[in-house]
Design a protein around this motif. Structure first.
Motif, PDB file in Angstrom:
ATOM      1  N   ASN A 312       0.792  -1.223   0.000  1.00 22.79           N
ATOM      2  CA  ASN A 312       0.000   0.000   0.000  1.00 22.79           C
ATOM      3  C   ASN A 312       0.827   1.278   0.000  1.00 22.79           C
ATOM      4  OD1 ASN A 312      -2.850  -1.070   0.279  1.00 22.79           O
ATOM      5  ND2 ASN A 312      -1.857  -2.070   2.012  1.00 22.79           N
ATOM      6  N   GLY A 315       3.818   0.110  -3.257  1.00 21.99           N
ATOM      7  CA  GLY A 315       3.165  -0.333  -4.485  1.00 21.99           C
ATOM      8  C   GLY A 315       3.725  -1.618  -5.040  1.00 21.99           C
ATOM      9  N   ALA A 468      -2.528  -2.478  -4.077  1.00 27.44           N
ATOM     10  CA  ALA A 468      -1.318  -1.928  -4.672  1.00 27.44           C
ATOM     11  C   ALA A 468      -1.659  -0.933  -5.763  1.00 27.44           C
ATOM     12  CB  ALA A 468      -0.460  -3.061  -5.239  1.00 27.44           C
ATOM     13  N   ALA A 469      -2.649  -1.253  -6.569  1.00 26.15           N
ATOM     14  CA  ALA A 469      -3.052  -0.342  -7.637  1.00 26.15           C
ATOM     15  C   ALA A 469      -3.572   0.969  -7.048  1.00 26.15           C
ATOM     16  CB  ALA A 469      -4.123  -1.003  -8.501  1.00 26.15           C
ATOM     17  N   ALA A 471      -2.697   2.274  -4.217  1.00 27.53           N
ATOM     18  CA  ALA A 471      -1.559   3.010  -3.664  1.00 27.53           C
ATOM     19  C   ALA A 471      -0.798   3.751  -4.744  1.00 27.53           C
ATOM     20  CB  ALA A 471      -0.630   2.041  -2.933  1.00 27.53           C
ATOM     21  N   ARG A 472      -0.602   3.099  -5.886  1.00 33.97           N
ATOM     22  CA  ARG A 472       0.130   3.747  -6.976  1.00 33.97           C
ATOM     23  C   ARG A 472      -0.645   4.945  -7.514  1.00 33.97           C
ATOM     24  NH1 ARG A 472       0.423  -1.665  -8.941  1.00 33.97           N
ATOM     25  NH2 ARG A 472       2.346  -2.715  -8.313  1.00 33.97           N
ATOM     26  N   ARG A 478      -1.095   6.419  -0.161  1.00 34.10           N
ATOM     27  CA  ARG A 478       0.241   5.995   0.258  1.00 34.10           C
ATOM     28  C   ARG A 478       0.640   6.677   1.561  1.00 34.10           C
ATOM     29  NH1 ARG A 478       4.610   7.064  -4.026  1.00 34.10           N
ATOM     30  NH2 ARG A 478       5.794   5.808  -2.536  1.00 34.10           N
TER      31      ARG A 478
END
Length: 523
Positions: A312, A315, A468-469, A471-472, A478
């Motif tokens: 998170n 990423g 993850a997506a 977070a990016r 983030r």
């Protein structure tokens, strides 16, 4: 008696119990990577968390029971029962859903939850009995080098578990015709378990108790399992669906407290209690187990929340997040083995316990101050430091307790150490999760709160890629996760400080060179 055993008998018995212990430790991590496929095949998304919870409840509640049984009956008999139950549970888990809906057991997902509980009933004995039998085989003065291998088993299994689980789930469909790959995650226990069982049956001596057994207190056992089971279930409930003020949560908490109070009252009055509360008069037992309570929480705090930071905040993919724990595991293996060897050679355990905790504080301080721009390799280094600090906590606290305990109570004292570590971990994981959720609720932008917080609650494989997506795509997400996990690690630091202060209170007794006379603090 242990004194009559040859070195070969000791080593073969030691190999058997380590293999059995490896199975139990492996099973705690191997299933997590298979859960997404299991949920898809058995259509049980609403119950997938119970696959882990059922095992945790059973394996935690039965640890003190195994300790008491080990003080009453042949250690070999109890170990055979534990391994056998674990293997039966493993086989049943692999068969979950194969025959459709079953009477009393329901559909495939419900079957799996029940069968995981059976696995946990056996798994509790794999851990508790390993330390008890090692105490029978080796005197305290030489026990450290052998108990150090237990830390190596935990570390190795935590690395191999997710990797093996992922491999069997993704690549195992063609290994056995007609058998889904995720079922091999459970079937893999069978050949290894049968090998461990062969070692135990053919090579292990009976290791009978030194006193005649008295009648087992079944009512106390029921109260203990009911109380602990309810408490662990409460800690595992999804707070979004069952808040602390909810009827189910309050009811389970009340039931747990009543059952545990009745257990204590009965134990103080019964001639043959499950746990002899006189052990708490021993300052080594009291202080070391209190420290283990904190250290169990600190350990879980590292391994649960670091992958969330990787996914998170940095990423990273779920695969790289899982792989990032390898330095932690290798550090635990190294620290455990080194501390065990040094204590057996030089005879002083307290300095290694304190040194490990100081090193752990250094590692956690580095984790607690990581900026969102930290490099992947830097996190790996910080985790390696944490692992080196955690390593000595695996064998040495148990060694200190065993060294200060009369042989007739060795099973109860040893299992109590395992229990306090496990229950401390369960309580701390719940508390640290609350810190994470509370911080995210205040730090996340309103538009991101619903998906992000739900992803953190569901910390298993299927949630990680989408997190993850997120977070990016959103720097605010983030930053929020970075702040939340920093606070988690600050609380983790407080747990270690508590463990350190309690460790300072542990009297260091001379290590016995035989399993007989217990040294006193004045000696």
């Amino acid at each position: 008696m242990t004194e009559a055993l040859t070195h070969r008998q000791k080593m073969l018995t030691f190999a058997g119990i380590l293999l059995a212990m490896f199975l139990g430790a492996l099973d705690q991590t191997i299933v997590s990577t298979a859960l997404p496929r299991i949920v898809a095949d058995l259509h049980g998304l609403d119950r997938f968390t119970w696959v882990a919870t059922a095992y945790l409840v059973a394996s935690t509640a039965l640890v003190p029971i195994y300790g008491k049984l080990a003080d009453m009956y042949s250690r070999r008999t109890i170990e055979i029962v534990a391994v056998s139950v674990f293997l039966v549970g493993s086989g049943l888990c692999g068969l979950a859903g194969e025959f459709g809906t079953l009477p009393l057991l329901g559909d495939g997902m419900t079957q799996l939850v029940v069968f995981r509980a059976i696995q946990g009933f056996g798994g509790a004995g794999l851990f508790a009995m390993a330390f008890i039998i090692i105490a029978d085989l080796f005197a305290p003065a030489e026990r450290g080098r052998y108990q150090g291998f237990t830390g190596a088993v935990f570390g190795t299994s935590s690395v191999l578990g997710p990797l093996l689980g992922g491999f069997l789930t993704d690549k195992g469909n063609g290994l056995i015709p007609g058998v889904a790959g995720w079922r091999l995650v459970f079937y893999v226990n069978l050949p290894l378990g049968l090998l461990a069982l062969w070692f135990i049956v053919t090579q292990m001596p009976p290791l009978r108790p030194r006193t005649e057994p008295k009648p087992f207190d079944y009512l106390s056992a029921a109260l203990l399992m009911g109380g602990l089971g309810s408490l662990v279930v409460v800690l595992q409930l999804n707070r979004a669906q069952h808040p602390w003020s909810g009827a189910l949560t309050l009811g389970l908490l009340a039931g747990a407290m009543v059952a545990l109070v009745l257990f204590v009252v009965r134990s103080l009055r019964h001639e043959n209690p499950i746990l002899n509360f006189g052990l708490f008069k021993n300052p080594v037992f009291r202080s070391a187990n209190a420290a283990l309570f904190f250290m169990g929480g600190a350990f879980l705090g590292v391994i649960i929340f670091e992958p969330l930071f990787m996914v998170n905040v940095l990423g990273e993919s779920a695969t790289r997040a899982g792989a990032s724990l390898m330095p932690l595991s290798l550090g635990v293996v190294t620290g455990s083995m080194l501390a065990g060897q040094m204590v057996s050679r030089f005879g002083h355990y307290k300095r290694w316990m304190l040194g490990g905790l100081v090193l752990l504080l250094v590692g956690l301080s580095l984790l607690a101050t990581m900026p969102p721009t930290v490099q992947y390799y830097q996190v790996l280094m910080y985790l390696a430091v944490c692992g080196l600090g955690l390593g000595p906590t695996m064998p040495l606290y148990t060694l200190a307790v065993q060294n200060a305990t009369e042989p007739a109570l060795m099973g109860q004292a040893t299992s109590a150490s395992q229990f306090f570590r496990q229950i401390g971990g369960a309580l701390a994981a719940s508390a640290l999760g609350a810190v994470l959720s509370f911080t995210l609720a205040h730090e996340l932008p309103t538009s991101a709160q619903a998906p992000a917080t739900s992803q953190t609650v569901v910390a298993e494989g299927p949630a990680l890629p989408s997190a993850a997506a997120t977070a990016r795509a959103n720097p605010q997400v983030r930053a929020a996760f970075a702040t939340a996990i920093h606070r988690v690690y600050m609380v983790d630091i407080l747990l270690v400080v508590g463990g350190l202060l309690l460790t300072l209170l542990v009297p260091e007794l001379p290590l016995r060179k035989a399993n007989e006379k217990v040294p006193t603090i004045a000696e």
